[in-house]
Scaffold this active site. Structure first.
Site, PDB file in Angstrom:
ATOM      1  N   HIS A  88      26.428  47.309  57.674  1.00 14.98           N
ATOM      2  CA  HIS A  88      26.747  47.942  56.392  1.00 14.98           C
ATOM      3  C   HIS A  88      26.208  49.362  56.333  1.00 14.98           C
ATOM      4  CE1 HIS A  88      22.768  47.625  54.318  1.00 14.98           C
ATOM      5  NE2 HIS A  88      22.602  46.561  55.076  1.00 14.98           N
ATOM      6  N   GLU A 143      26.766  45.695  50.824  1.00 17.13           N
ATOM      7  CA  GLU A 143      25.807  44.672  51.228  1.00 17.13           C
ATOM      8  C   GLU A 143      24.566  44.649  50.353  1.00 17.13           C
ATOM      9  OE1 GLU A 143      22.528  42.670  53.337  1.00 17.13           O
ATOM     10  OE2 GLU A 143      22.642  44.740  52.625  1.00 17.13           O
ATOM     11  N   GLU A 144      24.074  45.822  49.969  1.00 15.46           N
ATOM     12  CA  GLU A 144      22.806  45.882  49.235  1.00 15.46           C
ATOM     13  C   GLU A 144      22.883  45.225  47.858  1.00 15.46           C
ATOM     14  OE1 GLU A 144      20.094  46.468  50.464  1.00 15.46           O
ATOM     15  OE2 GLU A 144      20.321  47.849  52.136  1.00 15.46           O
ATOM     16  N   HIS A 149      13.076  48.641  53.158  1.00 11.86           N
ATOM     17  CA  HIS A 149      13.344  49.122  51.800  1.00 11.86           C
ATOM     18  C   HIS A 149      12.281  50.088  51.300  1.00 11.86           C
ATOM     19  CE1 HIS A 149      16.591  46.025  50.431  1.00 11.86           C
ATOM     20  NE2 HIS A 149      16.802  46.496  51.654  1.00 11.86           N
TER      21      HIS A 149
END
Length: 343
Positions: free
Chosen positions: A65, A216-217, A317
């Site tokens: 992604h 995706e996130e 992240h």
């Protein structure tokens, strides 16, 4: 790995928080088209490329992604600064003091810094103990604005996207540091693999689809537009590192289970056996707070065998890091996988 890292630096330099991926998708479409492939774009904005194999009645799919973490303007404050709403799952302390760009719908961009409202220790005695929360985090604009009216006059509105600066660095010791290695490191690997497939040195055993997803996130990236004859679905995404984890920054990480549940046993075992057979450094791991495009596809009802692997990414992240060795190991595993028979 020189090509992979050059691609990675280019990819992270293009802002692409989930929902704001048009520019990077256009860049990827041009890159793949220049390699000589036909590109299909989904309504969601994803990119799908087919590499023809020896058999067209069977197929596999590999995906990564290109969307990243980011934010949107939630409110223009009375003093002209901005409150934010998160795009994706991260902690505010992970982006505190990071520089950023605000993208208005009119096409203007503005620079700023993400800060605690109570940043100054000379003014706020409990600055260090104050919650890093939606209410306390704000963007200090690099514009001469001191009121809501002045900021609004610049064209900034609620719902404008905010992208965090990547701060890419490739060290002489082989480390790659940057925001958004999740999952642009994997995208760089897939683009390099596509170029190698185009060399014509060998024919893949079955049709193979490369899928660059864009959501995706937020949980629904590559869960649609899967060709019917695809029976294997491999998500290439970051390996999660930390206490209790087996993965590291120097090997390929193969995920046996994440928060969505176990991955397909036989397909996961196949990846492990490929790593053993080809002396590829790897670790098998469980990611406790994690889901992937592969698990999203299965949850959406796509009837495939699903698996997950990727480079080990430190401080996921946040300001992330990996090493050339992990990227290389993951690339070798992917190369062996697409050349192998279906499980």
């Amino acid at each position: 790995m020189k090509k992979v890292i050059t691609l990675l630096e280019q990819l992270v330099s293009i802002p692409s928080p989930t929902g704001f991926t048009k520019d990077i998708v256009n860049w990827i479409e041009t890159y793949i088209t220049d390699l000589g492939y036909d590109v299909h774009k989904t309504n969601k904005g994803a990119v799908i490329v087919k590499v023809h194999g020896a058999r067209s009645d069977q197929a596999r799919l590999v995906t990564a992604h290109v969307d990243t973490l980011g934010a949107m303007v939630r409110e223009i404050k009375a003093d002209g600064r901005l409150k934010l709403s998160k795009v994706g799952g991260f902690n505010w302390n992970a982006v505190e003091n990071e520089t950023c760009t605000i993208f208005t719908r009119s096409g203007k961009t503005y620079r700023g810094t993400i800060l605690m409202h109570q940043s100054s220790v000379h003014v706020y005695a409990k600055s260090g103990q104050t919650d890093r929360s939606d209410d306390n985090i704000e963007v200090r604009l690099d514009e001469v604005v001191t009121s809501r009216k002045e900021t609004a006059a610049s064209g900034i509105e609620v719902g404008d996207f905010v992208s965090f600066d990547p701060r890419f660095e490739h060290t002489s010791s082989g480390f790659v540091k940057s925001r958004h290695l999740d999952d642009k490191a994997s995208v760089a690997l897939l683009l390099t693999l596509l170029e190698e497939c185009k060399s014509g040195k060998e024919t893949l055993p079955v049709d193979t689809y490369f899928y660059i997803s864009t959501n995706e996130e937020i949980g629904y990236g590559g869960n649609s537009s899967i060709p019917e004859h695809v029976s294997e679905y491999l998500a290439v995404d970051m390996g999660a590192l930390g206490d209790g984890q087996a993965s590291d920054e120097f090997t390929a990480s193969i995920c046996a289970k994440d928060s969505s549940g176990p991955y397909h046993y036989e397909l996961t075992s196949h990846l492990i056996q490929l790593a053993k057979d080809h002396s590829i450094p790897y670790k098998v791991d469980i990611y406790p707070f994690y889901a992937s495009d592969a698990s999203a596809a299965v949850s959406a009802g796509i009837d495939v065998k699903h698996a997950l692997c990727g480079a080990g990414i430190e401080s996921s992240h946040a300001y992330e890091r990996t090493h050339e060795k992990s990227l290389e190991a993951t690339y070798r595993l992917l190369h062996c996988y697409i050349q192998s028979p279906l499980v």
